[in-house]
Write an enzyme that holds these catalytic residues in place. Sequence first.
Site, PDB file in Angstrom:
ATOM      1  N   HIS A  39     -54.620 -24.572 -24.467  1.00 42.58           N
ATOM      2  CA  HIS A  39     -54.512 -23.163 -24.074  1.00 42.58           C
ATOM      3  C   HIS A  39     -53.056 -22.796 -23.805  1.00 42.58           C
ATOM      4  O   HIS A  39     -52.574 -21.752 -24.268  1.00 42.58           O
ATOM      5  CB  HIS A  39     -55.352 -22.911 -22.824  1.00 42.58           C
ATOM      6  N   GLU A  40     -52.352 -23.642 -23.053  1.00 40.26           N
ATOM      7  CA  GLU A  40     -50.945 -23.368 -22.766  1.00 40.26           C
ATOM      8  C   GLU A  40     -50.106 -23.414 -24.045  1.00 40.26           C
ATOM      9  O   GLU A  40     -49.159 -22.641 -24.200  1.00 40.26           O
ATOM     10  CB  GLU A  40     -50.411 -24.357 -21.731  1.00 40.26           C
TER      11      GLU A  40
ATOM     12  N   HIS B   5     -50.096 -20.163 -25.726  1.00 40.30           N
ATOM     13  CA  HIS B   5     -49.091 -19.199 -25.271  1.00 40.30           C
ATOM     14  C   HIS B   5     -47.763 -19.414 -25.999  1.00 40.30           C
ATOM     15  O   HIS B   5     -47.054 -18.449 -26.312  1.00 40.30           O
ATOM     16  CB  HIS B   5     -48.865 -19.346 -23.766  1.00 40.30           C
TER      17      HIS B   5
ATOM     18  N   HIS C 151     -45.750 -16.757 -28.324  1.00 44.95           N
ATOM     19  CA  HIS C 151     -44.322 -16.470 -28.188  1.00 44.95           C
ATOM     20  C   HIS C 151     -43.622 -16.585 -29.538  1.00 44.95           C
ATOM     21  O   HIS C 151     -42.808 -15.721 -29.913  1.00 44.95           O
ATOM     22  CB  HIS C 151     -43.705 -17.434 -27.178  1.00 44.95           C
TER      23      HIS C 151
END
Length: 230
Positions: A99-100, A103, A107
Amino acid sequence: MFFDPTYMMFALPGLVLALWASMKTKTAFARYSRVMSSSGVSGAQASARLLSAAGVSGVKVEEVGGFLSDHYDPMSRTLRLSPSVYRSASLAAIGVACHEAGHAIQHARAYRWLTMRTALVPATNVSSWLSYAVIMLGFMLQSPSFILLGAVLFSAAVAFALITLPVEWDASKRAKALMVEAGIVSRQESRHAAAVLDAAFMTYVAAAVSSLLTLLYYLMRAGVFSRRDD
């Protein structure tokens, strides 16, 4: 200082939802922390593999202290994972790590909602603490104008909470798809990893609901809803 019973009518739904979401997240993480992935990769390895599969490079993966303190820092392009995620090969750890990584992919792809949220951070940090000071002053002076000004300042925090929802949902969506495509987990295992992400998403929903209800309370105290045109 005073206590307004009306405030509880606005605060209680958000508080109950937040407590339920937090309990659900911790329960799901604890449950699937005991289920190891068949691939045997750790959370750190899973995030690196996911980024590689997405064609994203230049992102550092570091271990950071704390429990579920995992986050992606767009300023330094660093993915920071807590020990229980960084080192573990559990489905819970892999879900959170991916999940991270989602991100970081957002980006790299200039995902517009993430860009908007990042741009809002400075304004939100300033307006959040300033809004409480102005609102408290408004209550002490019994000034609807000051309370309304504080509510306007607080609206930046509400906007941040609302924009966070598509950001978090999209990161999980990317993670769920890529963790299977990259061979990190099987399709069956991905359902268990996704359960942790779905539970965690509800904490953001709770935060958005709570901030929105708080804003409505401030607007009510400022007399916005009681005004009538002559």
